[in-house]
Every structure is written in C-alpha cells, then in structure tokens.
Design an enzyme around this catalytic site. Structure first.
Site, mmCIF file in Angstrom:
data_model
loop_
_atom_site.group_PDB
_atom_site.id
_atom_site.type_symbol
_atom_site.label_atom_id
_atom_site.label_comp_id
_atom_site.label_asym_id
_atom_site.label_seq_id
_atom_site.Cartn_x
_atom_site.Cartn_y
_atom_site.Cartn_z
ATOM 1 N N GLU A 179 0.793 -1.225 0.000
ATOM 2 C CA GLU A 179 0.000 0.000 0.000
ATOM 3 C C GLU A 179 0.830 1.281 0.000
ATOM 4 O OE1 GLU A 179 -3.287 0.535 -0.283
ATOM 5 O OE2 GLU A 179 -3.527 -1.608 -0.668
ATOM 6 N N SER A 216 -20.470 -29.709 -26.008
ATOM 7 C CA SER A 216 -21.372 -29.430 -27.126
ATOM 8 C C SER A 216 -22.288 -28.236 -26.892
ATOM 9 C CB SER A 216 -22.222 -30.668 -27.429
ATOM 10 O OG SER A 216 -21.408 -31.714 -27.941
#
Length: 667
Positions: free
Chosen positions: A107, A367
C-alpha cells in the site's frame, strides 16, 4: 609646477537592454516562485489548523465508521444483513511484523519517510495515468487512506483529495508512524463487513490476528485495494491470487526473502465459513461485490433491492440438493430475457464451500458451445433444413468422432444439432471459419479466451456458466442482447435514492430470423435429441454439453419466460461416472424449471420466421437486409419468399455500434 592636462574620464558603456522574452521569463519565474511560496505558506497554515483541531488518539480509537447493508429480494423479503464487525483492538506490538511489512509493501512502500503525501508516488501515478488515458493507478498513502476512513467520504473530487492531503499531513505532525499504522490496521475495511485486521482474521480464518501466518497476512493485505472483489467470501481463489501478488511485492520491496516467500503456502490456507446463512449467500456475495461500483456512499446504512425471486431461489436450491451425483458439485443460474438474475446456486453447500461456480469457475462447455457454430452458419445463409453428410472427416491432425461411434450419412442441420453430431459441427466451423465462430461467441458475451483451432467447434475453450447462460438468453430474446444484473435499487435506510437501474435500450446482436432458426434447433434438441430429459410439459429450447471423460455436464435452456443454465462436475476436474449433459444436468434443469414456472401460463417459443422479415419492410433496413433487392419471382407467378442473404459485417457493425464500415474488435 606641472601644467599637464588631467586625463579625461571615460564613461562606462551602457548595459545591453534585456530582451522581452528574457524579462518575461524572469518575471514569470519570480511570480511563480512567489505563488509557490504563498501556496506552501497556506498549506502549512491549513495543516497546523487541522492538526490543532484533530481529536485525541483515544477518541479516534472509539470512532469507527461502519456501514450496515440489508440485501432484499425482488419482493422486499430480507435475504441477508451485512453489518460492520470490529475485532479486538491490537496495539502496534501485538500486530505480527509480517502483517505490517505486507501492508507497507503493497500500500505505501515509502511510508516511513514521507510527510503524509508521497511526491514520488504522485508523479509516478500521473505519468502512468497519462499514458493510459485514464485513471489506472492511485497515489494515496496509508496516512491519506486513514484520513479518508476517519473523516471523509469516498467521493472522487479534487476538493476531497485536497482535504485528504491536508488531514494526512496533520496526522503525521500529530502522531508517530507507529501510532498511524496501529490506527490504520485497526480501522481499515477488509470486506465482508470486517473493519480492522482482527475482525478480518476472525471472519476469514476463524482466529485472532495475533496468530496470522505469513500467507494469511498476505491475503488480508491484498484486500484493501478492492475488498468486495478480493474478499474470500466473494471469491476464495481470487483472494489467494491477490495474496500471491502481495508476497511478490514484499519480496521486491526487500521485506521478504525468496525462501520465505516460497515457504508461504497460499493453497493450504483454509477459510472460515459463516454457517448461519443458506445457499442464497452465493447470490448476495455476488451482489455485494458490485456495490462499490454503483455508489460512493460508505457511511450511511444501505438498503439494496435485488432481482432475486424467492420461489426461483428455493427451486434452484432444492434441485441441486436432491439431484446432484455423489461427489459432484453443481451450479444453477436463472435470468429473464431482460437480464434479471432470479436465482443462483454456486455449489452443493455454501457452508462447505463459498466458491461460486456459477460466476467464477471456468470449465469447458462441450457441445453446449455448438450454439455459436450453428449461429455463425445460420448467419452465413444456411437454414435448419439444409443438409450435410455425417461421415469421417479430418482437419489436419484432428479427426472428430461422434460420441456413439456412428455415422448417419446425410442429415439436416436440425437433426445434426438435436443429436449433437460432432462431425457436422466441425464441418460447419470449417465452412464459416473458426474466427467467425469465435466472433459470434464474443458478440453474445463470452469474454474468456477462445481457442481458434478446429477442436473449438466442440467446446474446447473454457467459459463461465453465467456468460454461457446469458448468451443463450440472446436467442430467447429474439436476437437482442442480454446483460445479467442483480441490483435494481440502492437507497439509504432513510429512503434517499442512491441508485436506480434504468431500462436500457437493447442492441441487436442477431437478426430475428437467425434467432428464430436457432430456437428451432434448440427446440429440436429437447423434443427429439439429447435434451429429452429436460422436458417439462411446455415449449422449451435447450442444449446439452458433455466434455471428454465425463468431467463436465451442462444443460442450458429457456422458455419465453425464463432462461436457466446448469453445470455439474468436480472442482478437481476428475471424471464423474455416468455424467452427461442429457442426464443429471438436464434433470436438474427440469426439476428447477418445473417448480419455478409452476402456475405461469404456457406460452410459445419464437420459432416462426415471418415472410416479411426478408422483404422490404421498414424494419428490414434496420438489420441491413434491404441492401440487395429481392430477386424477381420466377415464371409461373410464385410468391414464395426468397431465402435470406448472408448477413454482412456492415450489418453487424451498424446493429451493434451504429458505425458501419468499422471492423469488429479482434478477439
């Protein structure tokens, strides 16, 4: 006496006159220096005034800013309340050193020397954002984030940023670096309603932050950037991936040795699960992750009205609970053709696994991917009754085989789709081109990477259940796009409206006759093909999908009222004995739809291709079908409509973006 004449005094040569540019630049420098000095003086005064008015340290310890959020179903029923949770206050000495090191590395790497704002970080982010043309990197220090959390809102304005900088420098002037870190780590928000590292550790890992391991600390440090996205309650794998980024950043910053980084086993981290909520948490976690993109309100309690239909959710949970094969996981997502997500189940049991397989998991669709192949062929001018030959074929080193090992000879597209014949799907993909198939999938909302090799026709690329279901919803919506969403409205507890989803104009992604032909194919798959187990006694369209070795089973289908997708498989991608799209997934789908649509009047699928769609009706110009005149009727006066011409890229560009002639984006 010397009468010599004294020497004459010579006058000094006049100084050359400075040029106008030189005088202008000099004045500009002086005025600029004076302005900068004045600005610095004003800043110092502002910092001094802010520092003198800051509350004491003990007062700051007592004033957390938590926010409660109530998530409601579409009928107002409360689904879950997420309230702020605060663990035990940990002093600086009680916080594990690797927790502090991780937070500083990820940070604010220069935390220990800057005065509250980081000039180097500001300059770097300015350059990065200018190159990107948008804001992609921030420059807020830990002290600035603390100032924002304690005193300000998340509004993205220059005024707020200036106040944040002044307050950050005031905090640095008033408190030590250790005190600032202690305040920050006990007050910052980590997602899931947890404020402070102790609350986060207890919520996500089930123990106090005093005993955080290095891997756990890395995961917690990684949450600050986007708590809703990286929180383990939203996506455990994303949380681990973010933790890996933090470990690499710590190593790069010199806070961690390579050996220690390698020893931090993120895969072994086990997350605690809140067992007080049901499987609806898959949906509410998904919704909570979207809040920060829809409102900046971070203090007032929120009321969130969603699209979830309780009866649909109950039907989905019952279908998964009672019909999954042993050892398998399952997921369901249901939505309307407007994109309203009405039900979501992301696994067999939320209490055992919070991983959302409906929105996060990427699996091969088998499919079920063939829809995009046939859509590309229909758009290329083919029709359901056109024929191809089911026979042995080869494309390079690849020779597709049918699942039953048979070859049926000449078949129509309708028969080939219904029976999920692999050789025909492969031939169609080669006929229209794999780029066209991938483009069709992209157009209908598939964002995951798509393999362009011939085997892609049989579903070799991975997709998410949410994306595949919304793609099928486009066909159900007669070719108009469908964008899934779960939040209708956000208000404060006092009723102030913060967000309201407005009705959006739909883009046309498929011409109506293409969508109608596709619905015919999908209906045939349910009526006479591989999806017969999904029948529910009303008009229905859908498609099965099964991957090699029975690792994944799919069924995606719809009625005019509701679209739903089902996936079944194992997280470790091992085979599930007997799994096929036409078995358990189709049965789960049927169980869900039968219950969800109970009492809903029966309506017909849109499978009719009207004659006017190919003529010179006004709507025809919208879809680009009027560019070529219809051929003259043959002798004898036959008035049968001509077959539709292949759709051009110009039509697609105009339908999607209104900008004819521009090539579609590459995938």
């Amino acid at each position: 006496m010397d009468q010599r004449t004294p020497p004459r005094r010579t006058r000094a040569a006049p100084k050359p006159r400075r040029s106008f540019l030189s005088r202008f630049l000099g004045g500009l420098f002086l005025w600029g220096f004076a302005a900068a000095l004045l600005a610095l003086l004003l800043l110092l005064v502002a910092v001094w005034m802010a520092a003198s008015s800051l509350p004491g340290y003990r007062e700051l310890m007592k004033s957390p800013q938590g926010q409660s959020v109530v998530i409601r179903a579409s009928d107002g029923t409360e689904l879950v309340t997420v309230g702020p949770s605060f663990g035990r206050w940990l002093s600086y000495r009680e916080i594990p050193p690797h927790m502090i090191a991780a937070m500083i590395a990820v940070e604010d790497r220069r935390f220990h020397w800057h005065p509250g704002v980081d000039p180097i970080g500001i300059a770097r982010s300015f350059v990065v954002n200018q190159r990107a043309g948008r804001t992609v990197q921030g420059a807020s220090t830990i002290t600035q984030q603390l100032a924002r959390n304690l005193f300000l809102t998340n509004a993205r304005t220059y005024d707020r940023k200036l106040k944040e900088a002044v307050l950050a420098m005031a905090l640095e002037r008033t408190f030590t670096k250790e005190a600032i870190l202690e305040l920050y780590l006990n007050r910052v928000y980590f997602g899931g309603g947890a404020y402070g590292i102790d609350a986060a550790s207890r919520k996500f890992f089930g123990h106090s932050a005093e005993s955080l391991s290095l891997a756990e600390a890395a995961i917690i440090a990684g949450l600050v950037k986007a708590p809703s996205r990286y929180a383990p309650t939203a996506d455990p794998e994303q949380a681990r991936a973010r933790g890996a980024v933090v470990l690499a950043t710590m190593q790069d910053a010199g806070k961690l040795s390579p050996a220690a980084a390698a020893a931090a086993d993120l895969a072994s981290v086990r997350f605690a699960v809140d067992r007080t909520q049901g499987d609806v948490r898959y949906f509410t976690d998904w919704v909570l992750a979207q809040l920060e993109t829809l409102t900046d309100e971070a203090v007032q309690p929120l009321e969130v009205t969603t699209t979830l239909v309780p009866a649909h959710q109950a039907a989905a949970e019952a279908a998964v609970r009672t019909r999954l094969p042993p050892g398998a996981q399952g997921a369901i997502v249901a939505m309307t053709t407007k994109g309203e997500v009405t039900a979501m189940v992301g696994g067999r049991d939320y209490a055992s696994s919070t991983y959302n397989r409906a929105t996060v998991a990427r699996r091969q669709p088998g499919s079920a991917f063939k829809l995009f192949v046939y859509l590309a062929a229909l758009e290329d001018g083919m029709k359901p009754d056109d024929t191809l030959v089911d026979e042995p074929v080869s494309f390079g080193n690849w020779s597709p085989k049918n699942s039953d090992g048979r070859f049926r000879g000449t078949v129509t597209l309708r028969e080939a789709f219904a029976l999920s014949i692999n050789t025909v799907a492969a031939q169609l993909a080669m006929r229209v081109g794999t780029d066209a198939v991938a483009g069709m999938a992209r157009r209908l909302g598939i964002t995951t990477p798509i393999d362009r090799r011939p085997a892609m026709a049989l579903g070799a690329s991975e997709v998410t259940l949410m994306e595949l279901t919304s793609a099928y919803a486009v066909v159900a919506n007669e070719g108009a796009d469908v964008r899934p969403f779960g939040i209708r409205k956000i208000t404060t507890a006092d009723g102030d409206l913060l967000y309201l989803r407005e009705e959006e104009g739909s883009r046309v992604l498929l011409a109506p006759h293409v969508a109608a032909y596709a619905s015919q194919l999908l209906a045939a798959a349910v009526e006479t093909g591989t999806g017969r187990a999904a029948q529910i006694g009303r008009p229905l369209a859908g498609k099965t999908g099964t991957t090699s070795s029975n690792k994944d089973g799919w069924f995606i289908g719809f009625t005019p009222e509701l679209v739903a997708g089902v996936w079944i498989g194992r997280d470790d991608a091992k085979a599930v004995p007997g799994l096929a799209g036409g078995r358990a997934p189709a049965q789960v789908f049927a169980a869900f739809m039968s219950s969800a649509l109970s009492g809903v009047p029966v309506s017909q699928l849109n499978t009719d291709v009207a004659e006017g769609v190919f003529g010179l009706e006004p709507d025809a110009e919208v879809y680009g079908l009027a560019e070529e005149p219809a051929p003259a009727p043959p002798p004898g006066g036959s008035t049968a409509p001509a077959p539709p011409p292949p759709l051009s890229e110009g039509w697609l560009d105009e339908a999607i973006s209104g900008a004819p002639g521009e090539p579609p984006p590459s995938t």
